[in-house]
Write a protein that holds these residues in place. Structure first.
Motif, short mmCIF file in Angstrom:
data_model
loop_
_atom_site.label_atom_id
_atom_site.label_comp_id
_atom_site.label_asym_id
_atom_site.label_seq_id
_atom_site.Cartn_x
_atom_site.Cartn_y
_atom_site.Cartn_z
N TYR A 7 20.93 -106.17 34.80
CA TYR A 7 19.50 -106.01 35.02
C TYR A 7 19.21 -106.59 36.40
CZ TYR A 7 19.66 -104.92 30.13
OH TYR A 7 19.98 -104.33 28.94
N ASP A 45 13.71 -110.67 25.94
CA ASP A 45 14.78 -110.72 24.92
C ASP A 45 16.15 -110.64 25.61
OD1 ASP A 45 12.82 -110.69 23.05
OD2 ASP A 45 12.98 -108.55 22.61
N ILE A 46 16.15 -110.00 26.79
CA ILE A 46 17.41 -109.87 27.54
C ILE A 46 17.53 -111.02 28.54
CG2 ILE A 46 18.59 -108.45 29.26
CD1 ILE A 46 16.84 -106.13 27.79
N SER A 47 16.44 -111.32 29.20
CA SER A 47 16.44 -112.35 30.24
C SER A 47 15.34 -113.36 29.91
CB SER A 47 16.18 -111.68 31.60
OG SER A 47 16.14 -112.66 32.60
N ALA A 54 20.20 -110.53 35.18
CA ALA A 54 20.71 -110.94 33.87
C ALA A 54 21.75 -109.90 33.51
CB ALA A 54 19.58 -110.94 32.85
N ALA A 56 24.28 -108.23 30.22
CA ALA A 56 24.64 -108.16 28.80
C ALA A 56 26.10 -107.73 28.74
CB ALA A 56 23.75 -107.16 28.09
N HIS A 57 26.89 -108.52 27.99
CA HIS A 57 28.33 -108.24 27.89
C HIS A 57 28.83 -108.73 26.55
CE1 HIS A 57 32.68 -109.31 29.07
NE2 HIS A 57 32.60 -107.99 28.98
N ASN A 59 27.90 -108.30 23.53
CA ASN A 59 26.82 -108.83 22.68
C ASN A 59 26.32 -110.21 23.09
OD1 ASN A 59 26.66 -106.59 21.00
ND2 ASN A 59 28.45 -107.32 19.83
N HIS A 60 26.62 -110.61 24.31
CA HIS A 60 26.07 -111.87 24.82
C HIS A 60 25.19 -111.58 26.02
CE1 HIS A 60 28.75 -114.12 22.31
NE2 HIS A 60 29.81 -113.54 22.84
N ARG A 61 24.25 -112.49 26.26
CA ARG A 61 23.44 -112.36 27.47
C ARG A 61 23.77 -113.54 28.37
NH1 ARG A 61 17.88 -113.58 24.93
NH2 ARG A 61 19.23 -115.24 24.22
N TRP A 63 22.29 -115.24 32.10
CA TRP A 63 21.30 -115.14 33.18
C TRP A 63 21.51 -116.31 34.14
CZ3 TRP A 63 20.38 -116.32 28.12
CH2 TRP A 63 19.74 -117.54 27.83
#
Ligand code: GSH
Length: 221
Positions: A7, A45-47, A54, A56-57, A59-61, A63
Motif C-alpha cells: 500500500y 484495518d491494513i495500516s 504498509a 500484507a504478506h 496473512n500478516h500486516r 507497517w
C-alpha cells in the motif's frame, strides 16, 4: 496475484523507500495506490496508523517503512541489504534513526513552514545534517565505493534517497540546493540515481515540484 501487497502513494518518500527495496530484490508485488486525501474505507484495518507504506504478506500486516524494510530484508535475503558485522549493523540502524528523527524533520519543516524564521532555522539544521552525513557517515563508512557502506548498497542508502530525489522541490520552493562542498554526498546521490532499481521507479523533478506545491506554503511576508 503476488505474494505481497504494498500500500503506497507515489508522492510518499517513505513508501518510496520500501518500493526501492522490493525493486532491488526483484520481489513480485501488487501495488495498491492509496489516495491519502481520500483513504479507502477500512484502510486502518491494513495500516493501523492510516499511513503508507504498509504491506500484507502471509496473512500478516507490517507497517512503518524502516520496519518493513528490515522485514523484507530478512524474508527475502538476496541480495542482503544490511552489513554482516554487529557493529556495522548497529551503524546502519543509527543512520536509519538519524534519517527519521533528524534529517527528515528538518527537510519537512523547511518545505512546509510558512514562517521565514523557521525556514532559516531549518536551513541551518539541514545544512548541519548534510555536513554530518558528509563527514561522519560517508566520510568514515564509505571507504571503497560510492554507497553508505562502500561498494555494497544497503537499507541506509534507500532510507535517505527518496528525499534526495525530491530535493528539486526544496531547491525550487526554498532555494536550497545541495551545497557544492559536499562532494561525497553528491557522488553518493549520482551513484544511486543510476541504479536500475532507482531508475525503474524514478519520477521527474517537474513531478515533485508540481506535487509538492500544496505542501510548500508561500514564504510569509
Ligand atoms: N513513520 C512512517 C514510516 O516511516 O512509514 C511515516 C509514513 C508517513 O508519514 N506516510 C505519509 C502518510 O501516509 C505519506 S508520506 N500520511 C497520511 C496520514 O498521515 O494521514
Amino acid at each position: 496475484m503476488a505474494e505481497i501487497k504494498v500500500y503506497s502513494a507515489v508522492v510518499c518518500p517513505y513508501a518510496h523507500r520500501s518500493r526501492l527495496v522490493l525493486q532491488e530484490k526483484g520481489i513480485d508485488f501488487d501495488l495498491i495506490e492509496i489516495d491519502l486525501q481520500n483513504k479507502p474505507q477500512g484502510f486502518t484495518d491494513i495500516s493501523p496508523y492510516g499511513k503508507v507504506p504498509a504491506i500484507a504478506h502471509n496473512n500478516h500486516r507490517v507497517w512503518e517503512s524502516a520496519v518493513i524494510n528490515e522485514y523484507l530484508n530478512e524474508v527475502f535475503p538476496n541480495p542482503p541489504l544490511l552489513p554482516n558485522s554487529p557493529i556495522d549493523k548497529a551503524q546502519a540502524r543509527i543512520w536509519i534513526d538519524f534519517a527519521n528523527t533528524r534529517f527528515v524533520p528538518a527537510f519537512s519543516t523547511l518545505l512546509r513552514s510558512p514562517d521565514i524564521q523557521q525556514q532559516q532555522a531549518a536551513k541551518q539544521e539541514l545544512y548541519k545534517h548534510l555536513q554530518f552525513i558528509e563527514n561522519e557517515g560517508l566520510g568514515k563508512l564509505s571507504k571503497d565505493g560510492p554507497y553508505w557502506f562502500g561498494e555494497s548498497v544497503s537499507l541506509v542508502d534507500f532510507t535517505f534517497y527518496p528525499w534526495f530525489e525530491r530535493w528539486p522541490a526544496l531547491k525550487h520552493y526554498r532555494d536550497f540546493a545541495i551545497p557544492e562542498e559536499f562532494t561525497r554526498l553528491r557522488q553518493w546521490k549520482k551513484a544511486l540515481k543510476q541504479r536500475d532499481s532507482v531508475v525503474a521507479i524514478a519520477n521527474s523533478k517537474e513531478f515533485y515540484i508540481e506535487r509538492y506545491a500544496r505542501f510548500a506554503t508561500p514564504v510569509a511576508a
